[in-house]
Design a protein around this motif. Structure first.
Motif, PDB file in Angstrom:
ATOM      1  N   GLN A 109       0.967  10.189  26.179  1.00 58.88           N
ATOM      2  CA  GLN A 109       0.034   9.708  27.184  1.00 58.88           C
ATOM      3  C   GLN A 109      -0.067   8.189  27.069  1.00 58.88           C
ATOM      4  O   GLN A 109       0.106   7.625  25.989  1.00 58.88           O
ATOM      5  CB  GLN A 109      -1.346  10.357  27.044  1.00 58.88           C
ATOM      6  CG  GLN A 109      -2.049  10.106  25.733  1.00 58.88           C
ATOM      7  CD  GLN A 109      -3.437  10.728  25.703  1.00 58.88           C
ATOM      8  OE1 GLN A 109      -3.914  11.290  26.697  1.00 58.88           O
ATOM      9  NE2 GLN A 109      -4.109  10.639  24.558  1.00 58.88           N
ATOM     10  N   CYS A 110      -0.305   7.554  28.199  1.00 58.50           N
ATOM     11  CA  CYS A 110      -0.389   6.095  28.267  1.00 58.50           C
ATOM     12  C   CYS A 110      -1.851   5.685  28.383  1.00 58.50           C
ATOM     13  O   CYS A 110      -2.645   6.390  29.009  1.00 58.50           O
ATOM     14  CB  CYS A 110       0.360   5.574  29.487  1.00 58.50           C
ATOM     15  SG  CYS A 110       2.013   6.237  29.672  1.00 58.50           S
ATOM     16  N   GLY A 111      -2.177   4.542  27.820  1.00 61.18           N
ATOM     17  CA  GLY A 111      -3.567   4.139  27.920  1.00 61.18           C
ATOM     18  C   GLY A 111      -3.841   2.721  27.491  1.00 61.18           C
ATOM     19  O   GLY A 111      -2.942   1.909  27.255  1.00 61.18           O
ATOM     20  N   TRP A 116      -7.137   6.786  29.491  1.00 64.73           N
ATOM     21  CA  TRP A 116      -5.857   7.415  29.200  1.00 64.73           C
ATOM     22  C   TRP A 116      -5.326   8.120  30.441  1.00 64.73           C
ATOM     23  O   TRP A 116      -6.088   8.606  31.277  1.00 64.73           O
ATOM     24  CB  TRP A 116      -5.996   8.453  28.080  1.00 64.73           C
ATOM     25  CG  TRP A 116      -6.247   7.851  26.734  1.00 64.73           C
ATOM     26  CD1 TRP A 116      -7.439   7.824  26.072  1.00 64.73           C
ATOM     27  CD2 TRP A 116      -5.301   7.186  25.902  1.00 64.73           C
ATOM     28  NE1 TRP A 116      -7.285   7.173  24.871  1.00 64.73           N
ATOM     29  CE2 TRP A 116      -5.988   6.773  24.737  1.00 64.73           C
ATOM     30  CE3 TRP A 116      -3.946   6.897  26.024  1.00 64.73           C
ATOM     31  CZ2 TRP A 116      -5.366   6.088  23.712  1.00 64.73           C
ATOM     32  CZ3 TRP A 116      -3.320   6.212  25.003  1.00 64.73           C
ATOM     33  CH2 TRP A 116      -4.020   5.814  23.854  1.00 64.73           C
TER      34      TRP A 116
END
Length: 442
Positions: A109-111, A116
């Motif tokens: 996951q990107c954040g 997020w």
């Protein structure tokens, strides 16, 4: 008063996207990651992850791992300002995951410090590249309106049919439209494919605005050309992406065309070194505008001396047909025409089949495929009534192409029709008994 969007508030993603549209009017700070997509890095065991936030964050973080988020990688973000009247601004985040474990399914996951993304996943290439038979889906000319093939591509991506996707130019129609709002919408739309598969791209004519700025900002490809040209290896295949638009938009100067041609010549020489061609005997190029086509329009590929094929007018500098023929390229994939067309092995308008019975076995010239029918608001292309002798098969159905490199001697392609509910319209086996095809006309 400013309101901050964060995962701590448990706001659904759908609501965040709606609020994002109202963004500046409501004074909302938009930190939510969106438009997540991945690509290969310097090799197939490095993955670059790219996404967007509408406002600046202090951090660009990816949490990832094989059975959970055991690892963390950080990258950076750069501002991108569209050239339109409103100067729409956003931040493009890039994080590189290096030395990933081969043959493994990673979740990620990107954040940032505030929010997020959803959880995504990808599967890394196996350790043994020599025995890997990669499967790639290939298409061009997909807009965010009338994206006919998108649903089927989304479904097949989730079913695990492919190892990578190649988009051969023309995105969104156009990324800069409506002050880049159409580009933002397309990148969110393609996330359902591009967040799960390495999404390898080259620019088309619809990316030209503001010197291809939307394309160069939004994608992260291998190499140092801002995704305009590069190469990568998958199992027995050496893929080469090129920018055909350098031949047509000379208002941006000649330097880009010269740099690409010199790089391309060097890359092909390297690919043809005996030790490299033995490991990767298939050389496959992809670029937006074709050298040849039999469509009923006035596009350059309908001309006898198309710029991509013969080079610049008068002097015929930087033509690609002679270069690809000299370096024994096996397969050239194009788009731009909103149709599908398969050619016989050919060079300089002459057919050089392997034999009458098996034209694609030990062929004596490169094979061309035009696959630009994924679906866009401009609709389908028609063909001239009488099919030329060098054209083997053609279809105006919406659809896309699948490629599978079975081994060092057999490479398979098929064309899928979305109009006919996923039916396979055309099939092609490229077979060579020698790693180095003899490109010597009879």
């Amino acid at each position: 008063m400013l309101f901050q969007i964060s995962t701590c508030t448990m706001i659904p993603t759908s609501l965040i996207l709606v609020l994002g549209i109202l963004g500046s009017a409501l004074g909302i700070v938009q930190y939510q990651p969106e438009a997540v997509h991945i690509a290969y890095g310097d090799n197939v065991h490095d993955i670059s992850i790219t996404w967007t936030t509408m406002d600046k964050t202090q951090e660009s973080i990816v949490q990832y791992g094989i059975n959970g988020y055991a690892l963390t990688a950080k990258g950076n973000s750069t501002p991108f300002v569209d050239g339109g009247r409103k100067k729409h601004k956003q931040y493009i985040h890039r994080v590189l995951l290096k030395d990933l474990t081969p043959g493994s399914k990673y979740v990620y996951q990107c954040g940032n410090e505030y929010a997020w993304s959803d959880m995504f996943y990808f599967v890394t290439a196996p350790t043994d590249q020599a025995t890997w038979a990669p499967q790639v889906v290939i298409f061009g000319d997909m807009g965010n309106e009338n994206a006919q093939s998108l649903r089927r591509l989304q479904e097949e991506t989730q079913r695990g049919l492919y190892d990578a996707a190649i988009h051969v130019g023309d995105f969104a129609y156009d990324m800069n439209t409506n002050n880049a709002a159409v580009g933002d919408q397309f990148m969110r739309q393609i996330e359902s494919i591009a967040a799960y598969l390495p999404y390898m791209t080259v620019p088309g004519n619809h990316e030209e605005k503001y010197n291809f700025s939307n394309y160069r900002a939004r994608f992260t490809m291998p190499g140092e050309s801002e995704g305009l040209w590069y190469s990568f290896n998958m199992g027995p295949v050496h893929f080469i992406g090129i920018e055909t638009e350098a031949y047509y938009f000379m208002n941006y100067g000649l330097k880009q065309l010269v740099k690409q041609y010199e790089w391309l010549d060097n890359d092909l020489r390297e690919a043809n070194k005996p030790e490299n061609r033995a490991k990767r005997p298939w050389i496959v190029t992809f670029g937006h505008r074709p050298m040849y086509c039999s469509n009923a329009n006035a596009d350059d590929c309908t001309n006898h001396q198309s710029l991509v094929r013969v080079g610049l007018p008068l002097f015929h500098w930087f033509g690609l047909e002679d270069l690809f023929y000299k370096h024994k390229v096996d397969l050239e994939i194009w788009a731009h025409e909103h149709s599908y067309e398969r050619l016989w092995p050919m060079y300089n308008f002459k057919v050089y089949n392997g034999s009458y019975e098996q034209p694609y076995r030990n062929y004596k010239a490169p094979v061309h495929i035009v696959t630009g029918s994924a679906g866009c608001k401009e609709g389908k292309e028609k063909f001239i009534p009488n099919r030329p002798d060098w054209s083997a098969y053609r279809s105006s159905d919406y659809g896309y192409t699948r490629l599978k490199a079975f081994n060092t001697t057999h490479l398979y392609l098929e064309q899928v029709s979305d109009d006919k509910q996923g039916a396979v319209l055309d099939q092609l086996w490229l077979i060579k008994d020698d790693l180095w095809p003899e490109y010597t006309p009879n």
